[in-house]
Design an enzyme around this catalytic site. Structure first.
Site, short mmCIF file in Angstrom:
data_model
loop_
_atom_site.label_atom_id
_atom_site.label_comp_id
_atom_site.label_asym_id
_atom_site.label_seq_id
_atom_site.Cartn_x
_atom_site.Cartn_y
_atom_site.Cartn_z
N ASN A 166 0.88 -1.17 0.00
CA ASN A 166 0.00 0.00 0.00
C ASN A 166 0.92 1.22 0.00
O ASN A 166 1.55 1.54 1.00
CB ASN A 166 -0.93 0.01 1.22
CG ASN A 166 -1.84 1.23 1.23
OD1 ASN A 166 -1.41 2.34 0.88
ND2 ASN A 166 -3.08 1.06 1.63
N GLU A 226 -3.79 1.92 -3.11
CA GLU A 226 -3.90 3.36 -2.80
C GLU A 226 -3.02 4.20 -3.71
O GLU A 226 -2.23 5.03 -3.23
CB GLU A 226 -3.61 3.65 -1.32
CG GLU A 226 -4.82 3.42 -0.43
CD GLU A 226 -4.84 4.35 0.78
OE1 GLU A 226 -4.33 3.95 1.83
OE2 GLU A 226 -5.38 5.46 0.68
N ASP A 265 -4.07 -4.84 0.73
CA ASP A 265 -4.40 -4.26 2.03
C ASP A 265 -5.82 -4.69 2.35
O ASP A 265 -6.77 -4.19 1.77
CB ASP A 265 -4.28 -2.73 1.94
CG ASP A 265 -4.69 -2.05 3.23
OD1 ASP A 265 -5.06 -2.74 4.20
OD2 ASP A 265 -4.65 -0.80 3.27
N ASN A 284 -7.23 -4.42 5.32
CA ASN A 284 -7.79 -3.60 6.38
C ASN A 284 -8.47 -4.42 7.46
O ASN A 284 -9.47 -3.99 8.06
CB ASN A 284 -8.74 -2.54 5.80
CG ASN A 284 -8.02 -1.22 5.51
OD1 ASN A 284 -7.22 -0.75 6.33
ND2 ASN A 284 -8.27 -0.64 4.36
N ASP A 336 -1.77 -6.30 5.76
CA ASP A 336 -1.42 -6.51 4.35
C ASP A 336 -0.99 -7.96 4.18
O ASP A 336 -0.07 -8.43 4.85
CB ASP A 336 -0.28 -5.57 3.95
CG ASP A 336 -0.69 -4.11 4.10
OD1 ASP A 336 -1.21 -3.54 3.12
OD2 ASP A 336 -0.52 -3.56 5.22
N ASP A 393 2.52 4.73 5.09
CA ASP A 393 2.23 4.21 6.44
C ASP A 393 2.21 2.68 6.46
O ASP A 393 2.11 2.08 7.53
CB ASP A 393 0.95 4.82 7.03
CG ASP A 393 -0.22 4.86 6.07
OD1 ASP A 393 -0.04 4.54 4.88
OD2 ASP A 393 -1.32 5.22 6.52
N HIS A 394 2.34 2.05 5.28
CA HIS A 394 2.41 0.59 5.19
C HIS A 394 3.79 0.13 4.75
O HIS A 394 4.45 0.80 3.94
CB HIS A 394 1.42 0.06 4.14
CG HIS A 394 -0.02 0.28 4.48
ND1 HIS A 394 -0.88 -0.75 4.83
CD2 HIS A 394 -0.78 1.41 4.52
CE1 HIS A 394 -2.08 -0.27 5.07
NE2 HIS A 394 -2.05 1.04 4.88
#
Length: 261
Positions: free
Chosen positions: A13, A40, A153, A155, A223, A252-253
């Site tokens: 991501n 993303e 991802d 989530n 992930d 952030d991943h």
DNA sequence: ATGGTTGCTTAGCAA
């Protein structure tokens, strides 16, 4: 039947492919994956950095982008012989969250499951609906004999092993029973390649930008690279590239990796 | 505890 070729598959991501372009090219140079699934993108297809990929010997023929939000892509060294866009022509395709490609006799998907924001809200209901529909798609699109990798991802942190503080996150977004059940519906008979090889918890793929998430290792493992049984049998190594989360302007991943013989 | 940070788009949303 042709003998299968070794495949190194990664998923990341990227949180805006253009904001992360230097890191993306460095990642491809460092790991030289055969296939990289991105989520993303935060851009339309016309703004995807095809030329930068091409300069490194990669093609990104499978891109499904929308402006500002979502967007998934598959980048590969190999030719892509077929592309699938789940939910095409339906309301669920409005958000660019899933794409598949047939590469080296393996079906590879890049998926970005809705975040859901907060348990019980409208976006949460959409998340569950999307996950249910995607699980249905996988079952209808592929036989158990197919070699399929579903990367992305999700989530959802599959179990408390995947959460830095399970008590704090108990029944919170990304960790609720409903989301975990929805994830199990997608997973079906597929294997979570990382978990298969790493029994211990405490390894994460996402840390909030806020509140010193990464320095304090307040992370979640959301992930995943899922592999159908025939493909999972070929998996020899998995890894989270935690270093990619370090330094200036990280996503952030962190990227995840699975190698198949 | 309703903060904190980042990206896209330009004040507010989504994550």
């Amino acid at each position: 039947m042709p003998s299968p070729s070794p495949l190194k598959i990664m998923s990341w991501n990227v949180n805006s492919v253009n904001a992360r372009l230097e890191r993306l090219t460095a990642l491809l140079t460092r790991h030289t994956p055969d296939i990289l699934c991105l989520q993303e993108l935060k851009c339309e297809e016309s703004r995807f950095p095809f030329e930068s990929m091409k300069a490194l010997g990669y093609t990104a023929a499978a891109v499904s982008g929308q402006k500002t939000y979502n967007g998934v892509a598959i980048v590969t060294k190999y030719p892509i012989s077929e592309i699938r866009r789940p939910f095409q022509g339906t309301e669920l395709a409005t958000q660019a969250r899933a794409i598949g490609a047939f590469i080296q006799s393996v079906w590879v998907y890049s998926v970005y499951v809705p975040n859901g924001q907060e348990v019980g809200c409208e976006k949460f209901a959409y998340k569950l609906q999307w996950m249910h529909a995607f699980g249905g798609y996988l079952k209808s699109a592929h036989s158990p004999k197919d070699e399929v990798a579903v990367c992305g991802d999700y989530n959802v942190a599959p179990t408390s092993l995947d959460v830095h503080a399970p008590d704090l996150w108990n029944e919170k977004i990304l960790c609720s029973t409903e989301e975990r059940n929805a994830l199990a519906h997608i997973v079906g008979d597929y294997e979570d390649t990382f978990r298969k090889q790493h029994a211990d918890g405490g390894q994460f793929t996402w840390w909030d930008y806020r509140d010193l998430g990464f320095p304090l290792n307040k992370g979640l493992r959301i992930d995943l690279i899922l592999a159908s049984r025939p493909l999972a049998e070929r998996c020899r190594r998995t890894e989270i590239d935690r270093n990619e989360r370090k330094g200036s302007k990280p996503s952030d991943h962190a990227p995840v990796l699975a190698e198949f013989v």
